[in-house]
Design an enzyme around this catalytic site. Structure first.
Site, short mmCIF file in Angstrom:
data_model
loop_
_atom_site.label_atom_id
_atom_site.label_comp_id
_atom_site.label_asym_id
_atom_site.label_seq_id
_atom_site.Cartn_x
_atom_site.Cartn_y
_atom_site.Cartn_z
N ASN A 15 13.60 -4.06 2.22
CA ASN A 15 14.85 -4.49 1.57
C ASN A 15 14.61 -5.28 0.28
OD1 ASN A 15 15.87 -3.49 3.98
ND2 ASN A 15 16.55 -5.47 4.76
N CYS A 33 1.99 3.31 9.25
CA CYS A 33 2.41 4.60 8.71
C CYS A 33 3.17 5.40 9.76
CB CYS A 33 1.20 5.40 8.23
SG CYS A 33 1.66 7.01 7.52
N ALA A 67 7.39 -1.64 -2.27
CA ALA A 67 6.76 -0.32 -2.44
C ALA A 67 7.66 0.59 -3.27
CB ALA A 67 6.47 0.30 -1.08
N GLU A 68 8.67 1.19 -2.64
CA GLU A 68 9.51 2.18 -3.32
C GLU A 68 10.17 1.62 -4.57
OE1 GLU A 68 9.84 5.40 -2.68
OE2 GLU A 68 8.37 5.24 -1.06
N PRO A 79 0.84 -1.21 0.00
CA PRO A 79 0.00 0.00 0.00
C PRO A 79 0.87 1.26 0.00
CG PRO A 79 0.07 -0.97 2.20
CD PRO A 79 0.77 -1.93 1.29
N VAL A 116 0.40 5.58 -0.34
CA VAL A 116 -0.52 6.71 -0.45
C VAL A 116 -0.38 7.35 -1.83
CG1 VAL A 116 -1.14 8.97 0.48
CG2 VAL A 116 -0.47 7.13 2.04
#
Length: 420
Positions: free
Chosen positions: A280, A178, A302-303, A95, A97
């Site tokens: 990681n 978060c 995510a990133e 997830p 944002v």
């Protein structure tokens, strides 16, 4: 592919949005081409739309599961049975944002993601505001398995929000991870780690009143024993799946702080429901190593996916390219992925702010070579698909291609066979 928007937009862009119940999807058919919020003050808050988009039908709601069992053992059995019915997904879009919206999820699924989370949705605003519902949550029948994530600090408000989405997802997820300042101000996310009775009540209320399973995403405490007690409490409260980000809430910088895979392994060993690992994951070797080290049932990224949505298909950016003949140009680059993403946005309209954000992240390496093109993008007050397609073509014409690299590996086959 069929689009689902909780609060459908009417055919005329000048008409006000009107909420219809998600439990009656047959009344909510809409045209993506009409999906435009004329009342938005900022053009980036408008929904992107394509004049040529075809009308879409909504997917049928998921069948309801049996009521919550009384026995803890039976509940655990049902948690695993549900996970296996979904195919025991191993590669999941985390997830994010404003950044794990429908077209991006569909792009990641195209390149190997087995399941995905929605962006974090604010439960109170989602319950009260039809415009927010319409803009922030969309799905389609191919968008499964799907976790819908909410932040919350009120059990009743969270349940109201969850009831609106439960027919269209496979888990309702609660964000307990978060770490940002906005979560501190709003008293949600990782800052609920200071109020464990409230955390427990949020999970219990959902688990007792939803037909779809409840999942949670957490961060770790500085002390392992606190983390284990926390995870066990969540399981006992009714969580059917726990995703563990292996950093504390103070460790916000993923590049500065390595995720603690040992802590994730300890949680996996302590719990009896499926456990996912987060942290990681930069390429598929990390996936393999994480699964082996932690014993987790899947990994979240995510990133890394924001820069390279093809990670789960085995593609790497130049930063993580390995030496050796087996590593070469995979025939794909981030500009190609941007084109695919834009086409998906034409099919599944989302706010332009999301589109702008993804273009910046996927073309970051290109913009470092040609900063003048990035400046042109930044100056665009109102984006269009035509302008963005032309911008990508200009980047390609300028040269300096930044390819993605792919190492031939049996890892994908290994993961597939382990799911069989």
């Amino acid at each position: 592919m069929q689009l689902r928007r909780l609060s459908p937009l009417l055919a005329s862009p000048r008409r006000r949005l009107r909420l219809r119940s998600p439990t009656n999807p047959s009344s909510a058919t809409m045209s993506p081409g009409a999906a435009h919020l004329a009342t938005a003050a900022d053009p980036d808050e408008d929904l992107c739309a394509s004049a040529g988009a075809s009308e879409a039908e909504v997917p049928a709601p998921a069948p309801h599961l049996p009521p919550l069992p009384v026995s803890a053992e039976e509940r655990l059995e049902r948690a695993w049975a549900h996970w296996r019915r979904l195919g025991s997904p191993r590669l999941l879009v985390a997830p994010m944002v404003d950044n794990s919206e429908l077209p991006f999820r569909m792009l990641c699924r195209r390149y190997g993601a087995d399941a995905a989370y929605t962006p974090m949705l604010h439960s109170r605003i989602f319950s009260e505001n039809e415009k927010y519902r319409s803009m922030e949550f969309t799905t389609c029948k191919e968008d499964r398995p799907l976790f819908v994530q909410f932040c919350a600090n009120d059990p009743d408000i969270l349940l109201q929000a969850a009831k609106k989405v439960e027919p269209y997802c496979d888990y309702v997820d609660i964000n307990f991870g978060c770490p940002q300042r906005i979560a501190r101000r709003g008293n949600y996310g990782a800052f609920l780690m200071d109020n464990l009775p409230l955390v427990k009540s949020l999970v219990q209320n959902l688990a007792a009143n939803l037909h779809v399973p409840v999942s949670v995403k957490i961060r770790v405490f500085p002390r392992l024993e606190d983390t284990l007690a926390y995870a066990k409490m969540l399981e006992e409260a009714g969580a059917s799946l726990v995703a563990v980000h292996g950093r504390t809430r103070d460790e916000k910088d993923g590049k500065k702080f390595r995720a603690d895979w040992d802590a994730i392994k300890a949680v996996k060993d302590a719990l009896r429901v499926p456990v996912l690992a987060n942290g990681n994951i930069r390429h598929m070797e990390d996936v393999k190593n994480c699964l082996e080290h932690t014993g987790a049932d899947g990994v979240l990224s995510a990133e890394t996916l924001l820069e390279n949505p093809a990670v789960f298909a085995g593609f790497r950016t130049k930063e993580w390219k390995e030496d050796g003949d087996e590593n070469g140009d995979g025939g794909l680059d981030q500009a190609d992925l941007v084109i695919e993403y834009l086409k998906l946005c034409e099919q599944y309209p989302v706010p332009w702010r999301m589109v702008r954000s993804h273009v910046h992240k996927m073309l970051g390496d290109w913009f470092r070579v040609h900063p003048e093109v990035r400046e042109e993008l930044n100056k665009q007050n109102k984006l269009t698909f035509e302008w963005l397609h032309d911008m990508v073509m200009r980047l390609k014409d300028l040269g300096g291609r930044v390819p993605l690299y792919r190492k031939e590996t049996a890892l994908g086959q290994t993961l597939a066979s382990s799911n069989a």
